[in-house]
Each structure stands twice: as structure tokens, then as C-alpha cells.
Design a protein around this motif. Structure first.
Motif, PDB file in Angstrom:
ATOM      1  N   ASP A  14      28.824   6.973  19.482  1.00 35.34           N
ATOM      2  CA  ASP A  14      29.563   6.170  18.494  1.00 35.34           C
ATOM      3  C   ASP A  14      28.649   5.623  17.408  1.00 35.34           C
ATOM      4  N   ARG A  15      27.397   5.370  17.739  1.00 36.49           N
ATOM      5  CA  ARG A  15      26.472   4.893  16.718  1.00 36.49           C
ATOM      6  C   ARG A  15      25.080   5.429  16.983  1.00 36.49           C
ATOM      7  N   ILE A  16      24.371   5.663  15.888  1.00 35.58           N
ATOM      8  CA  ILE A  16      22.966   6.082  15.942  1.00 35.58           C
ATOM      9  C   ILE A  16      22.166   5.068  15.141  1.00 35.58           C
ATOM     10  N   HIS A  17      21.219   4.412  15.796  1.00 36.26           N
ATOM     11  CA  HIS A  17      20.378   3.416  15.130  1.00 36.26           C
ATOM     12  C   HIS A  17      18.970   3.974  15.022  1.00 36.26           C
ATOM     13  N   LEU A  18      18.492   4.108  13.788  1.00 35.10           N
ATOM     14  CA  LEU A  18      17.125   4.576  13.546  1.00 35.10           C
ATOM     15  C   LEU A  18      16.348   3.442  12.897  1.00 35.10           C
ATOM     16  N   PRO A  19      15.497   2.757  13.677  1.00 33.07           N
ATOM     17  CA  PRO A  19      14.724   1.636  13.127  1.00 33.07           C
ATOM     18  C   PRO A  19      13.761   2.107  12.047  1.00 33.07           C
ATOM     19  N   ALA A  20      13.482   1.214  11.103  1.00 32.13           N
ATOM     20  CA  ALA A  20      12.505   1.510  10.054  1.00 32.13           C
ATOM     21  C   ALA A  20      11.131   1.691  10.696  1.00 32.13           C
ATOM     22  N   ILE A  60      19.068  11.990   9.223  1.00 31.52           N
ATOM     23  CA  ILE A  60      19.564  11.259  10.393  1.00 31.52           C
ATOM     24  C   ILE A  60      19.852  12.228  11.535  1.00 31.52           C
ATOM     25  N   LEU A  61      20.593  13.297  11.235  1.00 29.62           N
ATOM     26  CA  LEU A  61      20.951  14.251  12.280  1.00 29.62           C
ATOM     27  C   LEU A  61      19.728  15.003  12.781  1.00 29.62           C
ATOM     28  N   ARG A  62      18.837  15.382  11.883  1.00 35.86           N
ATOM     29  CA  ARG A  62      17.635  16.114  12.297  1.00 35.86           C
ATOM     30  C   ARG A  62      16.772  15.273  13.229  1.00 35.86           C
ATOM     31  N   ILE A  63      16.584  14.012  12.867  1.00 33.46           N
ATOM     32  CA  ILE A  63      15.751  13.130  13.691  1.00 33.46           C
ATOM     33  C   ILE A  63      16.403  12.880  15.042  1.00 33.46           C
ATOM     34  N   TRP A  64      17.696  12.574  15.027  1.00 38.79           N
ATOM     35  CA  TRP A  64      18.371  12.261  16.288  1.00 38.79           C
ATOM     36  C   TRP A  64      18.357  13.456  17.232  1.00 38.79           C
ATOM     37  N   LEU A  65      18.670  14.648  16.715  1.00 40.83           N
ATOM     38  CA  LEU A  65      18.658  15.843  17.555  1.00 40.83           C
ATOM     39  C   LEU A  65      17.258  16.126  18.081  1.00 40.83           C
TER      40      LEU A  65
END
Length: 311
Positions: free
Chosen positions: A138-144, A185-190
Motif C-alpha cells: 500500500d505504501r513505499i517509503h524511501l528515506p532521503a 522509485i520502482l527500480r529502487i524498491w524492486l
């Protein structure tokens, strides 16, 4: 086009809508759920708290990126216990426009610390949603963290002045940067997913040279006369080993995914172009317009002509 680029291209309709918002504490803002959309929040200045419908509050700092791939409702506030009395923020028109739009809003509050946020959303077509997107939480959090996500940090740094102080060309620069942000976002999360978990199938498949080669072949040339044996050769595996591994990771057999991708590509072409049905049929691998129409109706429940008229 590579697989991840295709995933975004076919699902999205129109271009991003965004708003640059500055809140002065004390403040709190509800964001209503918007099914059929993907939203994001980028903290450009200050900090705030995310209050999801379920679970503990999460602190967001300057540079943090929050992605909501399923348009989930949530609240942002200057304090985790802030009582929010304002109405939920809801798009005036659920259909996002074909051209980029942006607003600048001075938010609630008085003279307290400032929090500036870039809010945005993409409209998605549920009928063309790629199974990869369905595996996202439901959510993806990518910290700075410039040391871990330098490309994401660079995109945020480029976006911030464009939305804070729009100048000539902003209608071209911001949509391109938003597309870049979404891809990062998608590249990093995957890339950060473990080999086990709900999204492990697609994350593993895209990082696996054999599966990635087969998927790339399908997406690069969906009209080719692919067979399981030909795709196995692209992957460098035996037919049985390839079919088994593909089904385990992707969740459907190779030819099942091929047909789904062909029909999804056809749906996009029907809505985005005025090409005749015979041309679209040929582009997705059908020499017979009749066979294409039957396959399309099995997938989308309406003939291609009716699908085009409805759009």
C-alpha cells in the motif's frame, strides 16, 4: 522498451497532476483514497508525520519520498497526535487531464514551522494494470539517503525548484522529472526486495538473467511467433525448466503471459491511436482480424471496436 518501462507506459493514462503545498504548523491534512490512481508525496522542506489508516505513524523528513501505488487514503500532519478537522483532500475530477497540471497552495496553520510537500498523482487504467504493480504494498517509503539512492535524491533536487518557482518550460520539465521519479522509485524498491515475500516473484524475475531475457523478448517483439521452446532458447534453459521457473515467478505460464501482454498492448493502441483493427492485430501477432477480435473479447469481455468506442 524494457519491461519496467512498459509496465508504467501501458497502465498510466494522461500525465501527472501535482501540487506544491506549504503548511504552517499547526496543521493536518487528510487525503482521500482514490482507487485507480497512484499517488506520491515528496517532502521538500521541513518534516511531518504520515498517519496511515492502520498502523503506527511514520515520521517523514526533508527529501523523503512516499509512494502510494494503490491510491490509499492517509493523513499528513505536523504532529502524530494532531486532531484533523479539515475535509479530506479529494481531486475535483477523478479523471486526470491529458496535459500536465499543477497548483501552488499555501496550507493551513499560523506562524509555526513550515513543511513543503510536492503532492502528485497518476491515473491508472485498471484493465491494463500490470501484475507487477499488483504486488506492490500500500505504501513505499524511501528515506532521503544520497549514499543509497543518489539518483532519487538528484531527481528530488531537480524537482524542488521547478515546482517551487515555475518558469518557462515547466510544462515540459516537471512531467519528465515526475516520470523519472516514478521509475526510480520502482527500480529502487524492486532492487531492494529479498528473494522471499509477496513481490519476490517479479523482483526475482527481473533480476534473473534467464527470466529477464525471456520477458525482454516478449516485450520487445510481442508479434513474434513465440513458443515455449523459442522463449526457453532466449532464456538459455531447457523447455521444461524454463516453463516451470517462469510459472513459479510470474504466476502464469509463458504463453498465458504472452497472450495477456498482447491484449494489453492492443488495448493501449485502441485507446491511444486511430490505427485500423487489422494493423493492431498484426502488431500484436495476429494475421487474422477475426482471431484477434475473439482473443481480445476473451480478455476484455468486449470486442475491440466496442472497447475503442467506449474510451
Amino acid at each position: 522498451m524494457d519491461v519496467l518501462s512498459d509496465v508504467i507506459t501501458v497502465a498510466r493514462t494522461g500525465r501527472a497532476r501535482s501540487a506544491y503545498v506549504r503548511w504552517h504548523a499547526p496543521w493536518g491534512q487528510q487525503f482521500a483514497a482514490v482507487p485507480g490512481s497512484a499517488g506520491f508525496q515528496v517532502i521538500l522542506e521541513g518534516s511531518c508525520w504520515l498517519r496511515p489508516p492502520h498502523g503506527a505513524p511514520l515520521r517523514l523528513e526533508t527529501g523523503d519520498v512516499l509512494f502510494l501505488p494503490h491510491g490509499s487514503g492517509h493523513t499528513l500532519a505536523d504532529h502524530p497526535a494532531r486532531v484533523v478537522t479539515t475535509p479530506a483532500c479529494t481531486p475535483e475530477d477523478p479523471e486526470l487531464p491529458e496535459s500536465y497540471t499543477s497548483d501552488r497552495v499555501d496550507g493551513l496553520g499560523q506562524a509555526g514551522p513550515v513543511t513543503a510537500v510536492l503532492c502528485g498523482a497518476y491515473q491508472l487504467d485498471p484493465s491494463r494494470t500490470h501484475p507487477l504493480l499488483l504486488t506492490l504494498p500500500d505504501r513505499i517509503h524511501l528515506p532521503a539517503d544520497p549514499s543509497r539512492h543518489p539518483e532519487l535524491n538528484a531527481a528530488v533536487q531537480l524537482l524542488a525548484p521547478e515546482v517551487d518557482n515555475p518558469r518557462l518550460g515547466v510544462g515540459a520539465t516537471v512531467p519528465a522529472l515526475l516520470d523519472t521519479l516514478l521509475m526510480y522509485i520502482l527500480r529502487i524498491w524492486l532492487g531492494e526486495q529479498p528473494i522471499h515475500g509477496s513481490a519476490a516473484g517479479w523482483a526475482t524475475a527481473l533480476k534473473d538473467p534467464a527470466m529477464s531475457a525471456a520477458l525482454h523478448a516478449i516485450h520487445q517483439d510481442p508479434a513474434a511467433s513465440w513458443t515455449v521452446a523459442k522463449l526457453a532458447a532466449e532464456a538459455g534453459l531447457s523447455r521444461s525448466a524454463f516453463a516451470r521457473r517462469f510459472s513459479e515467478l510470474i504466476g502464469q505460464p509463458p504463453l498465458g503471459y504472452l497472450t495477456w501482454w498482447r491484449m494489453t498492448t492492443a488495448a493501449r493502441l485502441l485507446r491511444a491511436t486511430e490505427a485500423p483493427l487489422r494493423s493492431i492485430a498484426a502488431e500484436v501477432g495476429y494475421t487474422s482480424e477475426f482471431a484477434f477480435a475473439n482473443a481480445f473479447k476473451r480478455t476484455h469481455r468486449v470486442p475491440p471496436g466496442a472497447y475503442r468506442r467506449a474510451s
